[in-house]
Design a protein around this motif. Sequence first.
Motif, PDB file in Angstrom:
ATOM      1  N   ALA A   1      33.636  82.086  33.229  1.00  0.00           N
ATOM      2  CA  ALA A   1      33.426  80.633  33.261  1.00  0.00           C
ATOM      3  C   ALA A   1      34.380  79.997  34.271  1.00  0.00           C
ATOM      4  CB  ALA A   1      33.640  80.039  31.874  1.00  0.00           C
ATOM      5  N   PRO A   2      33.939  78.970  34.995  1.00  0.00           N
ATOM      6  CA  PRO A   2      34.749  78.385  36.065  1.00  0.00           C
ATOM      7  C   PRO A   2      36.133  77.915  35.628  1.00  0.00           C
ATOM      8  CG  PRO A   2      32.503  77.539  36.149  1.00  0.00           C
ATOM      9  CD  PRO A   2      32.610  78.330  34.881  1.00  0.00           C
ATOM     10  N   GLU A   3      36.265  77.468  34.383  1.00  0.00           N
ATOM     11  CA  GLU A   3      37.550  76.933  33.930  1.00  0.00           C
ATOM     12  C   GLU A   3      38.544  78.014  33.514  1.00  0.00           C
ATOM     13  OE1 GLU A   3      34.961  77.200  30.235  1.00  0.00           O
ATOM     14  OE2 GLU A   3      34.715  76.690  32.347  1.00  0.00           O
ATOM     15  N   ARG A   4      38.114  79.276  33.532  1.00  0.00           N
ATOM     16  CA  ARG A   4      38.999  80.352  33.075  1.00  0.00           C
ATOM     17  C   ARG A   4      39.686  81.019  34.261  1.00  0.00           C
ATOM     18  NH1 ARG A   4      36.792  82.941  27.570  1.00  0.00           N
ATOM     19  NH2 ARG A   4      39.044  83.183  27.365  1.00  0.00           N
ATOM     20  N   HIS A   5      40.968  81.290  34.100  1.00  0.00           N
ATOM     21  CA  HIS A   5      41.787  81.836  35.165  1.00  0.00           C
ATOM     22  C   HIS A   5      42.353  83.187  34.721  1.00  0.00           C
ATOM     23  CE1 HIS A   5      42.335  77.323  36.020  1.00  0.00           C
ATOM     24  NE2 HIS A   5      41.404  77.799  36.834  1.00  0.00           N
ATOM     25  N   VAL A   6      41.667  84.254  35.107  1.00  0.00           N
ATOM     26  CA  VAL A   6      42.036  85.602  34.677  1.00  0.00           C
ATOM     27  C   VAL A   6      42.991  86.219  35.688  1.00  0.00           C
ATOM     28  CG1 VAL A   6      41.158  87.895  34.104  1.00  0.00           C
ATOM     29  CG2 VAL A   6      39.875  85.857  33.415  1.00  0.00           C
TER      30      VAL A   6
ATOM     31  N   ARG B   1      43.872  86.286  42.986  1.00  0.00           N
ATOM     32  CA  ARG B   1      43.665  87.182  41.847  1.00  0.00           C
ATOM     33  C   ARG B   1      42.589  86.630  40.922  1.00  0.00           C
ATOM     34  NH1 ARG B   1      49.408  89.482  39.582  1.00  0.00           N
ATOM     35  NH2 ARG B   1      47.935  90.518  38.189  1.00  0.00           N
ATOM     36  N   TYR B   2      42.591  85.317  40.717  1.00  0.00           N
ATOM     37  CA  TYR B   2      41.543  84.712  39.891  1.00  0.00           C
ATOM     38  C   TYR B   2      40.166  85.002  40.497  1.00  0.00           C
ATOM     39  CZ  TYR B   2      45.312  81.765  37.878  1.00  0.00           C
ATOM     40  OH  TYR B   2      46.441  81.295  37.271  1.00  0.00           O
ATOM     41  N   GLN B   3      40.045  84.797  41.795  1.00  0.00           N
ATOM     42  CA  GLN B   3      38.766  85.026  42.466  1.00  0.00           C
ATOM     43  C   GLN B   3      38.348  86.492  42.364  1.00  0.00           C
ATOM     44  OE1 GLN B   3      38.949  83.552  46.521  1.00  0.00           O
ATOM     45  NE2 GLN B   3      40.032  81.703  45.881  1.00  0.00           N
TER      46      GLN B   3
ATOM     47  N   PRO C   1      37.894  94.170  44.447  1.00  0.00           N
ATOM     48  CA  PRO C   1      38.191  93.135  43.443  1.00  0.00           C
ATOM     49  C   PRO C   1      39.170  93.569  42.362  1.00  0.00           C
ATOM     50  CG  PRO C   1      35.924  93.937  43.234  1.00  0.00           C
ATOM     51  CD  PRO C   1      36.451  94.468  44.526  1.00  0.00           C
ATOM     52  N   LEU C   2      39.013  94.754  41.814  1.00  0.00           N
ATOM     53  CA  LEU C   2      39.937  95.173  40.755  1.00  0.00           C
ATOM     54  C   LEU C   2      41.336  95.430  41.305  1.00  0.00           C
ATOM     55  CD1 LEU C   2      37.808  97.480  38.418  1.00  0.00           C
ATOM     56  CD2 LEU C   2      39.025  95.394  37.770  1.00  0.00           C
ATOM     57  N   ALA C   3      41.420  96.015  42.478  1.00  0.00           N
ATOM     58  CA  ALA C   3      42.733  96.274  43.080  1.00  0.00           C
ATOM     59  C   ALA C   3      43.468  94.960  43.325  1.00  0.00           C
ATOM     60  CB  ALA C   3      42.582  97.060  44.381  1.00  0.00           C
ATOM     61  N   VAL C   4      42.817  94.010  43.978  1.00  0.00           N
ATOM     62  CA  VAL C   4      43.455  92.736  44.285  1.00  0.00           C
ATOM     63  C   VAL C   4      43.714  91.933  43.012  1.00  0.00           C
ATOM     64  CG1 VAL C   4      43.184  90.529  45.488  1.00  0.00           C
ATOM     65  CG2 VAL C   4      42.473  92.664  46.606  1.00  0.00           C
ATOM     66  N   GLY C   5      42.770  91.960  42.089  1.00  0.00           N
ATOM     67  CA  GLY C   5      42.911  91.189  40.856  1.00  0.00           C
ATOM     68  C   GLY C   5      44.065  91.624  39.990  1.00  0.00           C
ATOM     69  N   ASN C   6      44.526  92.860  40.160  1.00  0.00           N
ATOM     70  CA  ASN C   6      45.637  93.371  39.354  1.00  0.00           C
ATOM     71  C   ASN C   6      46.891  93.613  40.192  1.00  0.00           C
ATOM     72  OD1 ASN C   6      44.538  94.114  36.451  1.00  0.00           O
ATOM     73  ND2 ASN C   6      42.923  94.629  37.909  1.00  0.00           N
ATOM     74  N   MET C   7      46.913  93.099  41.405  1.00  0.00           N
ATOM     75  CA  MET C   7      48.004  93.398  42.326  1.00  0.00           C
ATOM     76  C   MET C   7      49.129  92.370  42.211  1.00  0.00           C
ATOM     77  SD  MET C   7      47.636  94.336  46.365  1.00  0.00           S
ATOM     78  CE  MET C   7      46.365  95.556  45.970  1.00  0.00           C
TER      79      MET C   7
ATOM     80  N   SER D   1      42.713  82.918  55.488  1.00  0.00           N
ATOM     81  CA  SER D   1      42.040  82.768  54.197  1.00  0.00           C
ATOM     82  C   SER D   1      40.791  83.633  54.138  1.00  0.00           C
ATOM     83  CB  SER D   1      41.684  81.298  53.952  1.00  0.00           C
ATOM     84  OG  SER D   1      40.851  80.799  54.984  1.00  0.00           O
ATOM     85  N   GLN D   2      40.089  83.758  55.273  1.00  0.00           N
ATOM     86  CA  GLN D   2      38.889  84.587  55.314  1.00  0.00           C
ATOM     87  C   GLN D   2      39.230  86.061  55.092  1.00  0.00           C
ATOM     88  OE1 GLN D   2      39.710  82.345  57.593  1.00  0.00           O
ATOM     89  NE2 GLN D   2      38.030  80.827  57.700  1.00  0.00           N
ATOM     90  N   GLU D   3      40.344  86.518  55.658  1.00  0.00           N
ATOM     91  CA  GLU D   3      40.757  87.910  55.481  1.00  0.00           C
ATOM     92  C   GLU D   3      41.138  88.185  54.035  1.00  0.00           C
ATOM     93  OE1 GLU D   3      42.540  88.820  59.964  1.00  0.00           O
ATOM     94  OE2 GLU D   3      43.823  87.932  58.415  1.00  0.00           O
ATOM     95  N   ARG D   4      41.812  87.227  53.400  1.00  0.00           N
ATOM     96  CA  ARG D   4      42.193  87.408  51.997  1.00  0.00           C
ATOM     97  C   ARG D   4      40.948  87.496  51.109  1.00  0.00           C
ATOM     98  NH1 ARG D   4      46.570  83.928  53.578  1.00  0.00           N
ATOM     99  NH2 ARG D   4      45.391  82.052  53.004  1.00  0.00           N
ATOM    100  N   VAL D   5      40.001  86.614  51.349  1.00  0.00           N
ATOM    101  CA  VAL D   5      38.772  86.621  50.554  1.00  0.00           C
ATOM    102  C   VAL D   5      38.000  87.921  50.779  1.00  0.00           C
ATOM    103  CG1 VAL D   5      36.509  85.534  50.273  1.00  0.00           C
ATOM    104  CG2 VAL D   5      38.568  84.119  50.428  1.00  0.00           C
ATOM    105  N   ARG D   6      37.982  88.397  52.016  1.00  0.00           N
ATOM    106  CA  ARG D   6      37.268  89.635  52.321  1.00  0.00           C
ATOM    107  C   ARG D   6      37.871  90.811  51.549  1.00  0.00           C
ATOM    108  NH1 ARG D   6      38.008  90.348  57.995  1.00  0.00           N
ATOM    109  NH2 ARG D   6      36.940  88.338  58.091  1.00  0.00           N
TER     110      ARG D   6
END
Length: 405
Positions: A148-153, A104-106, A90-96, A79-84
């Motif tokens: 906002a915390p409740e939003r899942h992008v 992806r949300y994070q 962030p953009l690469a992982v968020g759209n992967m 989990s630590q490696e994924r977060v790192r």
Amino acid sequence: MTSFDTSPQLNVWRALLALAVVFVMLATTGWTALRNQREATPLQASLESWAHGRLHGHRLPDPDTAPAQLTRFFASLTSQERVRLAQRYPLAVGNMNGAPVKLRYQANRLALLQARAVERTRMHDSRLTPSGQQEAGRRMHRFESLTAPERHVLAFDPDGSGRVAEVFGDLGTAERISLVVPGVDTDLLTFQRTSRSYSAPVGMAKALYQAERAASPATRTAVIAWADYTAPAGLGIDSATAMRAETGAVRLNALVRALPGASPVSLFCHSYGSVVCGVAAHTLPDRVADIAVAGSPGMRVANASHLRTTAHVWAMRDADDWIQDVPYMEVGGLGHGADPVSSAFGARVLSARGADGHAGYFEPGTESLLNFAEIGIGAYRSVHCAHEDEACRAGLSGTATAGRA
């Protein structure tokens, strides 16, 4: 209802047909070629950084790798490696497609925070015009609201007019997944509206999610507001051709194939979004159980069978929707083909009572939204047909809980 002869939308389309020759000439002379090469966009920069990245001395996988392989890669990490990785790219992982949904949300929340900081600086950039500074302010507030915390992008790209997708519900546990595909003039700033909220992707998806939960509280559902393609701006050449739809169809297919689990997926495609869904139909996986279009200018085919899909094809149009005055034809690449609500097309035609025009299909209390909700939960026997012969329900079971084999 606007008459066929005086509709301003029809006049626009007639003008577009007259411009066909000019458009072809410009395209063949290279006038419509891409602008001079510019520096990498934020998403491209993040992907390039990922391409040069290392983890434990090993290269990171190609982000265009099949989603299943990327899923296995992320599953092999701690989990630590994924977060790192999300923090570093962030953009690469968020759209992967293939990355875990919650990761992806994070990642996208981090990307949105970075984009917000950029726009906050641009708000005070003296090199920008006052209108440019105002637009930067609007973008900054949009990015802020999406953090906002409740939003899942699920997807985010700040470049140009921007792209975004947001999830309502839990994709990981959903028994049914619905995906809203909007039409023209959809971008980051129009993704959500305060007035006429149900004409914007967020309002559409929220209304559908709430209607599905009301229709079947025991069914776990998730709805995606999918504005992750570059939609046409207004009624111009882009909206009269399939160019935007073709690139959007590739992105739509990639997302659907990367969705977690094997739950059935229903697509709800509004206006030009139905062109995207029509172009994508033959490439989509068999888990797509339904393709429902509303206010459609056409799906780039003459008949529903030409979509080459195992999904149920549904169509609806309100009696006061101006789209009916647009010529349903395709000439030299302009126009989108046959009318999906015509008997010759072969779709299952649904009632849109209460929709009140082109932008009202997702308004709470309308028969159009109720029909969408019943499709979304697989309660096909409960839908309201547009015609008394009830042909739209012919041959369907009461509920559907699995995708096509």
